[in-house]
Design an enzyme around this catalytic site. Structure first.
Site, short mmCIF file in Angstrom:
data_model
loop_
_atom_site.label_atom_id
_atom_site.label_comp_id
_atom_site.label_asym_id
_atom_site.label_seq_id
_atom_site.Cartn_x
_atom_site.Cartn_y
_atom_site.Cartn_z
N GLU A 80 0.69 -0.97 -5.15
CA GLU A 80 0.40 -0.05 -5.38
C GLU A 80 0.12 2.19 -5.58
O GLU A 80 0.78 2.34 -3.95
CB GLU A 80 -1.20 -0.39 -3.98
CG GLU A 80 -2.58 0.14 -4.42
CD GLU A 80 -2.52 1.79 -3.01
OE1 GLU A 80 -4.08 2.22 -3.48
OE2 GLU A 80 -1.58 1.90 -3.15
N ASP B 261 1.04 -0.66 0.05
CA ASP B 261 0.25 0.26 -0.14
C ASP B 261 1.08 1.53 -0.12
O ASP B 261 1.63 1.32 0.82
CB ASP B 261 -0.79 -0.34 1.42
CG ASP B 261 -1.80 1.04 1.01
OD1 ASP B 261 -3.08 0.85 0.55
OD2 ASP B 261 -2.08 1.94 1.81
#
Length: 710
Positions: A458, A429
């Site tokens: 990401e 993330d």
């Protein structure tokens, strides 16, 4: 007391130390003993006697290795030339992870006048491979050129024939030919000197197919000049080709009790979705964070600051007094339940990907034990995360500047903890908010002992950061595909991704995520969801979708690119049974369509590679056409695999238009006819260079056509 010395390089916040053995010098290469005394300057190679420049693939001049997967055909190219008019040639040498010469390929010249040479390798196992391009002077090629011209003009006839005979004798002595080729060369030398034969017969002996074949297999090479060694990191195929399905385990089986309080779903209750994901053809199931969720500043539905007593909060607000990144939320079950979940997935041919989100809730154990790992503001408080105008009061971002060694060691421990529980894939993330050098160190350290472990970045951020994350080690990357909706945008973007950046950055196309509901899908019908799925699944070797996509969920938060009642902040149980055959919602799910797309991807190797996309002309700007071609060298000895995809980009109207094919890109001549089979409907059509198509967005938004020769 027993002591053990760690071999893991320490992360110091500045230099990402690489494991020993990954050298870019020519020592291993020279040790193979070519017997030809190449002209090499060790350490910092200078230009060779035969210049070899512009070697590809090469990432930032060899600073990082180029990437490949097992069984992937990798094209090596270089510019090779010399002074004067003598002939030059080139050989590409592939070195295995132990530094041995694995294979040698005579390179073929490219377009005339460019001095570019090309060859293709196919590495067959995981490891840090390398390659060099050897440029060399070609005495036979020089003689052949000069002899044809001079003898044809009656100039230096006997001299040229004698020089040719001497080349044949030299080749017999120096090359490693077996008896038959050596005999051919010896006979050629004799004929070249035989004055009782005609000049044309004597010259023909030196230019025979047998002689050329022998000297192509084992050529005479002068002034051999190797390029610097280039590294090629070969990983398992899943690093390039994968189909992802994202789900929130806590929503599966979640329910309200008799008092109106939410009860979370569990890993055991989520296991049926593993069966559903496998049935749809996915091979990776990605779970958002499964750790305890903080209670301080917990978010309520739709990101409000007023959660109800039983609202679960955002799973990305990681940590509470129940544990942190190495713990499981007790509502989801135990470690035994998680292990059973992973084992169930493995039995279905699935891998579990975990979210690696390096951030904390205010009540995470790290916040108390290591306040130096966060940013302290002037008023003494720890700064929470912000991305104006968004505010994440429930999350503390990590600060890598104060104790990089301690923080790095802890993150490595957490990653290894989950690897030990069977996790081989991590979706990271917001990696662009952490130091790039940290990721280089972490991924290389993990892959040094666990080369099968993959990391997906990401990072919806600026191109420079996205590309550098790929260079330093991330195996895949989220992309801007979600925001590329027009033909021009898609064509330009995919062409860019399949270019030189394909040496290090592997795209993963997602039409939706829990964070992103693009306007194209908001309040849209199945046609919009189908066409975006076709594009994602056939333009990129890796693609993914967030649970609910198959139900065409598209209700937005008003004025935002986000879901209404987002699953990020609340339970969202779905009555999946009602969408099964015989259920009340049967027919409202596009799961069968998704399944067919994944089946096509699995059956056709052309869709599992990145660089083989060619766009074709279409008269209608709302219709896009592209082909994916894989030649027989990468199809396990079978026939080449060629697909043509035509997609209606307008989800509201039927489009009728003409498609104009670039026939050579399909491996066909301009006036060839051929048969195509629509792999979605099973219908076959006769096609040629120009073809009429009609695509109804509701019933047939796209053709996925397999090319069959007549």
């Amino acid at each position: 007391m027993d002591t053990q010395t760690s071999t893991t390089p320490e992360y110091n916040g500045r230099d990402a130390a690489l494991p020993t053995g990954e050298r870019t010098d020519l020592t291993a290469y020279l040790a193979q003993g070519t017997g030809e005394s190449p002209q090499v300057v060790l350490g910092r190679p200078g230009i060779g006697r035969i210049p070899v420049t512009g070697v590809t693939p090469s990432v930032d001049g060899g600073r990082w290795p180029a990437k490949a997967v097992v069984g992937e055909a990798i094209e090596v190219s270089a510019t090779v030339f010399r002074e004067g008019h003598d002939a030059v040639a080139a050989t590409a040498v592939l070195l295995d992870p132990e530094g041995n010469r694995h294979s040698e390929v005579r390179m073929t010249p490219g377009a005339p006048g460019t001095d570019r040479y090309h060859a293709t390798f196919t590495p067959d196992r995981i490891g840090m491979w390398s390659f060099v391009v050897e440029g060399w002077s070609d005495p036979y090629g020089t003689w052949e050129h000069d002899a044809v011209i001079k003898i044809g003009s009656g100039v230096d006839v006997e001299l040229m024939l004698e020089e040719g005979a001497r080349l044949m004798e030299r080749a017999v002595k120096e090359t490693k030919q077996r008896r038959k080729p050596a005999l051919n060369l010896t006979e050629a030398a004799a004929v070249l000197r035989n004055s009782n034969r005609s000049v044309s017969e004597r010259l023909a002996a030196g230019l025979s197919v047998q002689v050329k074949g022998a000297l192509t297999e084992s050529p005479l090479r002068d002034l051999v000049s190797p390029s610097p060694v280039q590294r090629l990191e070969v990983q398992r195929e899943r690093a390039l080709y994968s189909s992802w399905y994202e789900l929130f385990p806590r929503s599966e089986g979640a329910r309200l009790d008799e008092n109106g309080r939410w009860i979370s779903g569990t890993f055991r209750q989520a296991e049926p979705r593993l069966h559903a994901a496998a049935a749809m053809g996915f091979d990776i199931v990605y779970l958002p964070p499964i750790h305890p969720v903080g209670r301080v500043n917990r978010k309520g539905p739709n990101n409000t600051l007023t959660p109800g007593e039983s609202d679960p909060g955002s799973p990305w607000a990681i940590g509470s007094d129940e544990g942190g990144h190495d713990a499981i939320h007790p509502d989801l079950g135990t470690f035994e339940d998680f292990d059973h979940f992973v084992e169930t997935a493995r039995g279905l041919g699935l891998e579990i990907a975990l979210d690696l989100a390096l951030q904390c809730a205010p009540d995470h154990p790290w916040a108390k034990a290591h306040p130096e790992w966060f940013t302290t503001r002037a008023d003494g408080t720890i700064a929470y995360a912000e991305n104006p105008p968004k505010k994440y009061q429930d999350i503390y971002p990590i600060n890598f500047d104060n104790d990089p060694a301690g923080l790095g060691a802890e993150v490595l421990r957490v990653v290894l903890h989950w690897i030990d529980r069977g996790v081989k894939v991590f979706r990271v993330d917001n990696p662009h908010t952490k130091p790039v050098s940290f990721w280089e160190w972490l991924i290389r350290t993990v892959n040094n002992s666990h080369p099968e472990v993959l990391f997906l970045a990401e990072a919806f951020t600026r191109p420079a950061m996205m590309h550098t994350l790929g260079k330093v080690g991330f195996h895949q990357s989220y992309t801007y595909f979600t925001w590329r909706t027009t033909k021009e945008e898609i064509t330009e973007y995919v062409t860019d991704l399949a270019g030189s950046s394909a040496d290090y950055m592997r795209p993963n196309f997602w039409p939706n995520t829990p964070d992103i509901l693009h306007d194209f899908l908001q309040n849209a019908g199945p046609s919009a969801f189908k066409l975006r799925a076709v594009l994602a699944a056939t333009l990129s070797p890796s693609w993914g979708m967030y649970s609910g996509y198959e139900l065409c969920e598209g209700a937005p938060l008003p004025g935002r690119e986000e879901y209404l009642d987002s699953e990020k902040f609340q339970y969202r149980p779905r009555d999946w049974d009602s969408y099964e055959p015989g259920g009340s919602n049967h027919g409202r799910s596009i799961a069968p369509y998704i399944t067919r797309l994944n089946d096509i991807r699995r059956d056709h190797k052309a869709l599992q590679r990145l660089r083989n996309t060619v766009f074709h002309d279409v008269d209608d700007e709302q219709v896009i056409c592209y082909s994916r071609r894989l030649e027989s060298g990468e199809t396990a000895g079978g026939p080449e695999d060629v697909l043509i995809v035509v997609v209606n980009l307008d989800p509201h109207a039927t489009r009728e238009t003409l498609v104009h094919l670039n026939m050579p890109a399909l491996g066909l001549d301009w006036f060839d006819g051929f048969i195509v089979e629509d792999l979605i409907t099973g219908t076959t059509y006769p096609w040629q260079e120009h073809n009429f198509v009609r695509l109804d967005p509701y019933f047939q938004p796209a053709h996925v056509l397999h090319v069959r020769r007549l």
